[in-house]
Design a protein around this motif. Structure first.
Motif, PDB file in Angstrom:
ATOM      1  N   THR A 107       1.250  -1.395  -0.347  1.00 39.07           N
ATOM      2  CA  THR A 107      -0.157  -0.044  -0.374  1.00 39.07           C
ATOM      3  C   THR A 107       0.789   1.529  -0.250  1.00 39.07           C
ATOM      4  O   THR A 107       0.698   2.277  -0.800  1.00 39.07           O
ATOM      5  CB  THR A 107      -1.104   0.192   1.331  1.00 39.07           C
ATOM      6  N   VAL A 108       1.817   0.944   0.805  1.00 40.21           N
ATOM      7  CA  VAL A 108       2.355   2.040   1.113  1.00 40.21           C
ATOM      8  C   VAL A 108       3.560   2.600  -0.393  1.00 40.21           C
ATOM      9  O   VAL A 108       3.993   3.597  -0.646  1.00 40.21           O
ATOM     10  CB  VAL A 108       3.572   2.455   1.943  1.00 40.21           C
ATOM     11  N   TRP A 109       4.208   1.504  -0.853  1.00 43.62           N
ATOM     12  CA  TRP A 109       5.163   1.800  -1.691  1.00 43.62           C
ATOM     13  C   TRP A 109       4.176   2.086  -3.128  1.00 43.62           C
ATOM     14  O   TRP A 109       4.832   2.943  -3.732  1.00 43.62           O
ATOM     15  CB  TRP A 109       5.725   0.730  -2.619  1.00 43.62           C
ATOM     16  N   SER A 110       2.998   1.722  -3.542  1.00 41.91           N
ATOM     17  CA  SER A 110       2.150   1.787  -4.472  1.00 41.91           C
ATOM     18  C   SER A 110       1.942   2.687  -4.322  1.00 41.91           C
ATOM     19  O   SER A 110       1.663   3.970  -5.329  1.00 41.91           O
ATOM     20  CB  SER A 110       1.272   0.726  -4.805  1.00 41.91           C
ATOM     21  N   ASN A 111       2.004   3.663  -3.469  1.00 48.59           N
ATOM     22  CA  ASN A 111       0.638   5.311  -3.432  1.00 48.59           C
ATOM     23  C   ASN A 111       1.856   5.563  -3.162  1.00 48.59           C
ATOM     24  O   ASN A 111       1.643   7.093  -3.885  1.00 48.59           O
ATOM     25  CB  ASN A 111      -0.106   4.922  -2.214  1.00 48.59           C
ATOM     26  N   VAL A 112       2.526   6.618  -1.935  1.00 48.88           N
ATOM     27  CA  VAL A 112       3.972   6.858  -1.906  1.00 48.88           C
ATOM     28  C   VAL A 112       4.934   7.225  -3.048  1.00 48.88           C
ATOM     29  O   VAL A 112       4.553   8.607  -2.959  1.00 48.88           O
ATOM     30  CB  VAL A 112       3.792   6.609  -0.634  1.00 48.88           C
ATOM     31  N   PHE A 113       5.291   6.402  -3.467  1.00 42.32           N
ATOM     32  CA  PHE A 113       6.631   6.009  -5.081  1.00 42.32           C
ATOM     33  C   PHE A 113       5.702   5.791  -6.086  1.00 42.32           C
ATOM     34  O   PHE A 113       6.635   6.947  -7.307  1.00 42.32           O
ATOM     35  CB  PHE A 113       6.770   5.096  -4.284  1.00 42.32           C
ATOM     36  N   MET A 114       5.438   5.073  -6.153  1.00 43.06           N
ATOM     37  CA  MET A 114       4.954   4.938  -7.011  1.00 43.06           C
ATOM     38  C   MET A 114       3.531   6.027  -8.035  1.00 43.06           C
ATOM     39  O   MET A 114       3.889   5.777  -9.024  1.00 43.06           O
ATOM     40  CB  MET A 114       4.115   3.399  -7.741  1.00 43.06           C
ATOM     41  N   VAL A 115       2.908   5.725  -7.586  1.00 44.88           N
ATOM     42  CA  VAL A 115       1.486   6.577  -7.605  1.00 44.88           C
ATOM     43  C   VAL A 115       2.366   8.385  -7.390  1.00 44.88           C
ATOM     44  O   VAL A 115       2.568   9.238  -8.347  1.00 44.88           O
ATOM     45  CB  VAL A 115       0.674   6.479  -7.202  1.00 44.88           C
ATOM     46  N   ALA A 116       2.543   8.646  -6.214  1.00 45.16           N
ATOM     47  CA  ALA A 116       2.519   9.994  -5.576  1.00 45.16           C
ATOM     48  C   ALA A 116       4.156  10.585  -6.076  1.00 45.16           C
ATOM     49  O   ALA A 116       4.548  11.729  -6.212  1.00 45.16           O
ATOM     50  CB  ALA A 116       2.205  10.222  -4.396  1.00 45.16           C
ATOM     51  N   HIS A 117       5.133   8.918  -6.407  1.00 45.75           N
ATOM     52  CA  HIS A 117       6.147   9.963  -6.556  1.00 45.75           C
ATOM     53  C   HIS A 117       7.055  10.701  -5.465  1.00 45.75           C
ATOM     54  O   HIS A 117       7.943  12.109  -5.652  1.00 45.75           O
ATOM     55  CB  HIS A 117       6.763  10.971  -7.691  1.00 45.75           C
ATOM     56  N   LEU A 118       6.765  10.713  -4.474  1.00 47.05           N
ATOM     57  CA  LEU A 118       8.237  11.510  -3.106  1.00 47.05           C
ATOM     58  C   LEU A 118       9.201  11.488  -3.305  1.00 47.05           C
ATOM     59  O   LEU A 118       9.736  10.213  -3.662  1.00 47.05           O
ATOM     60  CB  LEU A 118       7.299  10.480  -1.678  1.00 47.05           C
ATOM     61  N   ARG A 119       9.580  12.621  -3.518  1.00 48.45           N
ATOM     62  CA  ARG A 119      11.415  12.492  -3.923  1.00 48.45           C
ATOM     63  C   ARG A 119      12.138  12.577  -2.245  1.00 48.45           C
ATOM     64  O   ARG A 119      11.503  13.677  -1.304  1.00 48.45           O
ATOM     65  CB  ARG A 119      11.284  13.433  -5.084  1.00 48.45           C
ATOM     66  N   PRO A 120      13.520  13.137  -2.768  1.00 50.18           N
ATOM     67  CA  PRO A 120      14.221  13.461  -1.583  1.00 50.18           C
ATOM     68  C   PRO A 120      14.252  14.420  -0.935  1.00 50.18           C
ATOM     69  O   PRO A 120      13.951  15.386  -1.615  1.00 50.18           O
ATOM     70  CB  PRO A 120      15.357  12.811  -1.441  1.00 50.18           C
ATOM     71  N   ALA A 121      14.347  15.264   0.132  1.00 50.97           N
ATOM     72  CA  ALA A 121      13.678  16.094   0.521  1.00 50.97           C
ATOM     73  C   ALA A 121      12.281  17.040   0.270  1.00 50.97           C
ATOM     74  O   ALA A 121      12.152  18.240   1.119  1.00 50.97           O
ATOM     75  CB  ALA A 121      14.540  17.347  -0.059  1.00 50.97           C
TER      76      ALA A 121
END
Length: 329
Positions: free
Chosen positions: A126-140
């Motif tokens: 859930t976290v990886w798919s939404n925060v990183f794969m969909v929302a593309h959270l980046r460093p900083a």
């Protein structure tokens, strides 16, 4: 085998530990002897009659499990009987055995107890798919997590910190916020006493959150948009605060922001397999290195699933609540 059944929807007492037929692995599936499963909000909704399993899925609750492979269906390669695994499920985790599509299997991370591994598949996917794969959270960037002390929240904090993001959380009370801080949360907001829009604005010098992971839904929709930064991304994964809300499109346009809403359980097998593969590639090394760890509040016997649901509904827990199969004894 035995499984937790729901003869009639209702309260926690509706969960009945009963003898049922053994599942048989089909083509592309393996049979897992369950050692542990985990409790999720979706299980509570299913018990209440509001969230039926997708077509073809097990009728028993449980969206994740850990255990050992006991049989392999046709066409399966890369796995062997006896392998210790954890798995993302569409249902059936509250049972002694479950058939699992091979694309939803994960090896138990190095150094992690087999029982605790049941706490991983649903939250990491859930976290990886939404925060990183969909929302593309980046460093900083700044991530705001609603329900920071939940199973989802505790994993989101750790993964966001692991990639170099700044993390804000909402949670109810000092004990839960203190646990979030121990996991790495930088901005602590008690939603009972503080306005998260004001607190995020103050902590970011008025910029707002780049990504918001939201389990509340309608109740927070307008305020989440207010709390977003320019080019911000709001990822809605739950409806604890209702399903219908009013969206200020003008505010969204002015911030060039995006709102996404996803669920995991009903996705096609290929989509689930792609998410699981990404989790294995990106999250499993962090678990093996001890950078990320599951947070487990308590473990109860699977036959006591009713008590586990009472704990979940009381919202007094921090992290995950697990159910241990008799096979783990």
């Amino acid at each position: 085998m035995h499984a937790i059944t729901i003869p009639e929807p209702g309260g926690p007492e509706a969960l009945v530990w009963a003898e049922v037929p053994d599942p048989v692995p089909g083509e592309g599936e393996v049979l897992v002897d369950v050692v542990s499963s985990a409790v999720n909000r979706a299980d509570v909704l299913q018990r209440q009659g509001f969230y039926n399993p997708p077509p073809g899925a097990s009728p028993y609750p449980g969206l994740e499990c850990s255990g050992r492979i006991s049989a392999i269906g046709a066409g399966v390669t890369g796995w062997s009987v006896g392998d210790e695994v954890c798995a993302l499920l569409a249902g059936g985790g509250y049972a002694e055995k479950v058939a699992v599509p091979v694309g939803q299997l994960l090896p138990v991370p190095a150094g992690l107890d087999l029982v605790l591994a049941a706490a991983l598949p649903e939250v990491t996917a859930t976290v990886w798919s939404n925060v990183f794969m969909v929302a593309h959270l980046r460093p900083a960037e700044t991530l705001l997590v609603h329900g920071g002390s939940s199973g989802i929240g505790t994993m989101a904090i750790q993964l966001a910190k692991a990639v170099g993001a700044r993390v804000a959380v909402t949670a109810g009370g000092p004990e839960k916020l203190a646990r979030c801080a121990e996991l790495g949360a930088d901005i602590l907001i008690d939603y009972r006493e503080q306005d998260f829009v004001e607190e995020i604005g103050r902590a970011t010098d008025g910029a707002g959150a780049d990504v918001i992971l939201d389990i509340i839904g309608a109740k927070y929709l307008d305020r989440n948009v207010q709390a977003l930064a320019v080019n911000g991304r709001l990822a809605i994964i739950g409806l604890q605060g209702g399903a219908k809300g009013e969206l200020n499109l003008g505010a969204l346009l002015s911030k060039r922001a995006a709102v996404t809403a996803t669920s995991l359980r009903g996705r096609p097998l290929a989509e689930k397999a792609a998410i699981v593969a990404a989790v294995r590639e990106h999250v499993w090394p962090l678990l093996a290195d001890g950078v990320v760890r599951p947070v487990v509040d308590r473990t109860l016997p699977m036959a006591d699933a009713a008590e586990a649901h009472r704990v979940m509904e009381s919202s007094t827990h921090i992290g995950k609540v697990l159910l241990r199969s008799p096979a783990a004894a």
